[in-house]
Design a protein around this motif. Sequence first.
Motif, PDB file in Angstrom:
ATOM      1  N   GLY A 169     -28.655  67.121  47.291  1.00 56.67           N
ATOM      2  CA  GLY A 169     -27.890  67.968  46.376  1.00 56.67           C
ATOM      3  C   GLY A 169     -27.071  69.012  47.127  1.00 56.67           C
ATOM      4  O   GLY A 169     -25.928  69.296  46.773  1.00 56.67           O
ATOM      5  N   GLU A 170     -27.664  69.582  48.174  1.00 58.47           N
ATOM      6  CA  GLU A 170     -26.927  70.567  48.985  1.00 58.47           C
ATOM      7  C   GLU A 170     -25.756  69.900  49.705  1.00 58.47           C
ATOM      8  O   GLU A 170     -24.673  70.448  49.790  1.00 58.47           O
ATOM      9  CB  GLU A 170     -27.865  71.203  50.011  1.00 58.47           C
ATOM     10  CG  GLU A 170     -28.808  72.227  49.395  1.00 58.47           C
ATOM     11  CD  GLU A 170     -29.887  72.691  50.360  1.00 58.47           C
ATOM     12  OE1 GLU A 170     -30.732  73.487  49.927  1.00 58.47           O
ATOM     13  OE2 GLU A 170     -29.904  72.244  51.533  1.00 58.47           O
TER      14      GLU A 170
ATOM     15  N   PHE B 117     -24.077  67.287  48.780  1.00 58.59           N
ATOM     16  CA  PHE B 117     -23.015  66.789  47.891  1.00 58.59           C
ATOM     17  C   PHE B 117     -22.688  67.753  46.746  1.00 58.59           C
ATOM     18  O   PHE B 117     -21.999  67.362  45.797  1.00 58.59           O
ATOM     19  CB  PHE B 117     -23.420  65.423  47.326  1.00 58.59           C
ATOM     20  CG  PHE B 117     -23.695  64.408  48.391  1.00 58.59           C
ATOM     21  CD1 PHE B 117     -22.684  64.004  49.249  1.00 58.59           C
ATOM     22  CD2 PHE B 117     -24.962  63.864  48.564  1.00 58.59           C
ATOM     23  CE1 PHE B 117     -22.934  63.077  50.259  1.00 58.59           C
ATOM     24  CE2 PHE B 117     -25.224  62.940  49.557  1.00 58.59           C
ATOM     25  CZ  PHE B 117     -24.209  62.548  50.407  1.00 58.59           C
ATOM     26  N   SER B 118     -23.189  68.979  46.827  1.00 63.34           N
ATOM     27  CA  SER B 118     -22.933  69.992  45.784  1.00 63.34           C
ATOM     28  C   SER B 118     -23.291  69.483  44.394  1.00 63.34           C
ATOM     29  O   SER B 118     -22.437  69.403  43.496  1.00 63.34           O
ATOM     30  CB  SER B 118     -21.467  70.434  45.807  1.00 63.34           C
ATOM     31  OG  SER B 118     -21.168  71.036  47.017  1.00 63.34           O
ATOM     32  N   CYS B 119     -24.552  69.145  44.239  1.00 64.69           N
ATOM     33  CA  CYS B 119     -25.029  68.584  42.975  1.00 64.69           C
ATOM     34  C   CYS B 119     -26.433  69.138  42.696  1.00 64.69           C
ATOM     35  O   CYS B 119     -27.265  69.179  43.609  1.00 64.69           O
ATOM     36  CB  CYS B 119     -25.067  67.056  43.109  1.00 64.69           C
ATOM     37  SG  CYS B 119     -25.622  66.203  41.637  1.00 64.69           S
TER      38      CYS B 119
ATOM     39  N   GLU C 177     -16.583  64.460  53.748  1.00 65.35           N
ATOM     40  CA  GLU C 177     -17.124  65.385  52.763  1.00 65.35           C
ATOM     41  C   GLU C 177     -17.036  64.741  51.384  1.00 65.35           C
ATOM     42  O   GLU C 177     -15.989  64.230  50.985  1.00 65.35           O
ATOM     43  CB  GLU C 177     -16.369  66.710  52.770  1.00 65.35           C
ATOM     44  CG  GLU C 177     -17.109  67.741  51.948  1.00 65.35           C
ATOM     45  CD  GLU C 177     -16.297  68.988  51.649  1.00 65.35           C
ATOM     46  OE1 GLU C 177     -15.327  69.240  52.365  1.00 65.35           O
ATOM     47  OE2 GLU C 177     -16.667  69.675  50.689  1.00 65.35           O
TER      48      GLU C 177
ATOM     49  N   ASN D  67     -17.937  65.917  47.563  1.00 65.23           N
ATOM     50  CA  ASN D  67     -18.335  67.121  46.842  1.00 65.23           C
ATOM     51  C   ASN D  67     -18.225  66.891  45.340  1.00 65.23           C
ATOM     52  O   ASN D  67     -17.133  66.846  44.780  1.00 65.23           O
ATOM     53  CB  ASN D  67     -17.438  68.288  47.277  1.00 65.23           C
ATOM     54  CG  ASN D  67     -17.932  69.613  46.757  1.00 65.23           C
ATOM     55  OD1 ASN D  67     -18.281  69.738  45.583  1.00 65.23           O
ATOM     56  ND2 ASN D  67     -17.960  70.607  47.636  1.00 65.23           N
TER      57      ASN D  67
ATOM     58  N   GLU E 102     -19.045  68.770  42.826  1.00 68.25           N
ATOM     59  CA  GLU E 102     -18.523  69.908  42.060  1.00 68.25           C
ATOM     60  C   GLU E 102     -17.004  69.989  42.189  1.00 68.25           C
ATOM     61  O   GLU E 102     -16.293  70.129  41.194  1.00 68.25           O
ATOM     62  CB  GLU E 102     -19.174  71.188  42.584  1.00 68.25           C
ATOM     63  CG  GLU E 102     -19.068  72.342  41.631  1.00 68.25           C
ATOM     64  CD  GLU E 102     -19.745  73.585  42.204  1.00 68.25           C
ATOM     65  OE1 GLU E 102     -20.564  73.460  43.137  1.00 68.25           O
ATOM     66  OE2 GLU E 102     -19.422  74.668  41.719  1.00 68.25           O
ATOM     67  N   ALA E 103     -16.516  69.855  43.419  1.00 69.93           N
ATOM     68  CA  ALA E 103     -15.070  69.971  43.642  1.00 69.93           C
ATOM     69  C   ALA E 103     -14.320  68.832  42.964  1.00 69.93           C
ATOM     70  O   ALA E 103     -13.228  69.036  42.425  1.00 69.93           O
ATOM     71  CB  ALA E 103     -14.780  69.992  45.139  1.00 69.93           C
TER      72      ALA E 103
ATOM     73  N   ARG F 270     -27.407  65.988  59.226  1.00 71.54           N
ATOM     74  CA  ARG F 270     -27.084  67.414  59.123  1.00 71.54           C
ATOM     75  C   ARG F 270     -27.195  68.095  60.481  1.00 71.54           C
ATOM     76  O   ARG F 270     -26.447  69.026  60.774  1.00 71.54           O
ATOM     77  CB  ARG F 270     -27.996  68.094  58.104  1.00 71.54           C
ATOM     78  CG  ARG F 270     -27.593  67.732  56.680  1.00 71.54           C
ATOM     79  CD  ARG F 270     -28.544  68.282  55.668  1.00 71.54           C
ATOM     80  NE  ARG F 270     -28.499  69.728  55.611  1.00 71.54           N
ATOM     81  CZ  ARG F 270     -28.941  70.439  54.567  1.00 71.54           C
ATOM     82  NH1 ARG F 270     -29.427  69.831  53.522  1.00 71.54           N
ATOM     83  NH2 ARG F 270     -28.882  71.733  54.573  1.00 71.54           N
TER      84      ARG F 270
END
Lengths: 82, 380
Positions: B54-55, B57-59, B178, B180, B182-183, B258
């Motif tokens: 989640g971190e 992929f902003s989810c 990347e 994302n 959210e984006a 990471r």
Amino acid sequence: MSMYFFTYRGATEARKGAAALRNSGVPARIDRSPVQLSRSGCGYGLWIVPQKAERAAEILRREAPYERSYRMDRGGFREAPL
Amino acid sequence: MIYLDNGATTLPKPRSVADAVAWSIGHLASPGRGSSRASEEADDMLYELRITAGEMFSCPPQQVILTTSATHGLNIAIKSLAGPGDRVVISGMEHNAVVRPLFAAGADVQVARGRLFDSNKLLEDFDRLLTPGTSACVVTHVSNVFGWILPVEEIAALCSTRGIPLVVDASQSAGSLEVNMEALGAAFIAMPGHKGLLGPQGTGLLLCGHPVKTILEGGTGSLSRQPEMPDFLPDRLESGTQNVPGAAGLLAGIRYLRRVGIRTASERETELRRELVRQLRRIPGVEVFYGENQAGTVSFRVRNRDCVLLASRLAEQGIALRAGLHCAPLAHETAGTLETGTLRVSYGPFNTRQDGKELCRRLEKILERPEIEETLADHR
């Protein structure tokens, strides 16, 4: 001697709640919901000591909303909305 | 073996991935099914995977669904959005993991074909086809055949302004570029766990930002007295015992990535690909497909040579790559390579410059002899 138990429908949401509490310095232990509290069958919850229950409820309402909160003592569970 | 087929699955995996799989087999029980320490630790590990992914992929973690593959995730996404006769717009680079579920759903599929490596032309086609009444748009982030990085941000913006749910197939980009949630404002992003994320085969993730329909029902360890599936994630989409060893390996793979850094890995693979393009273009008869916005994957073909036979000859000499249509006939149709197919080189985190040089050296050697002689030699 009593404990609070905040219920969740799923394990992931309960873990999210536990993490939020841990980050705020509130100790919590994840457990499966007792059968008597699992109206829909199989759930999860967080055990919280009474002294921290109000604070925990405040954090959880914001970070990982729970279904219900119960207080457990020698007489068993009773719903204790926080 | 020189392994150049990381678009199929990364090989080797980091040592930490194998260790995590082995450890989980020896220590972790069924998640969400018991109160034992072994069961709780399995649940903890799954939650850690959701948090970590989640971190990346902003989810939110509960919207990170464990699947068996990107195909599995795409099936859930597509069947949640498209039914018989529903208009769905896709790119001309899509894999059968997109095309076949849409066909099975009976959707009215419109292809924004574009031209290979021409992002402007592709955007023009999407702009024209994303009309009111379109039920969904499905687009791959990176072509599995040609390595073309599609302008997914711009396509997402078109979808967003028109209120059209977007599904992104991140099979070739998760872990390399990347991604994302959210984006992009995507409804769904599907990805395998065993490619760029370096996990074991049989793992995948679906990021969910839209109501879902189930394609599998069963026990979830939650709300057991009700006959219908839970209406909350991840439980709604994860019936049956999860692939715990696979998830443990995937978590280790993401942690490894990471540490190394996605950008570092991506730049390295792109540089290797650039150098290989230069070398391949020097070989007579070789046609290389390259262009702007290309990841660490490149396709080529050789005049008057069957690509599958060439791949077999190369395999005999210890070079592993993939030839044919790569389960993406639509992409080949768009590029004009449907009749011949291509040979595909896809770089991974453990490849070196020497690997590309060796491929070219051995390819040149094979091409010195007529195809029939090479083939017969193999059967003597």
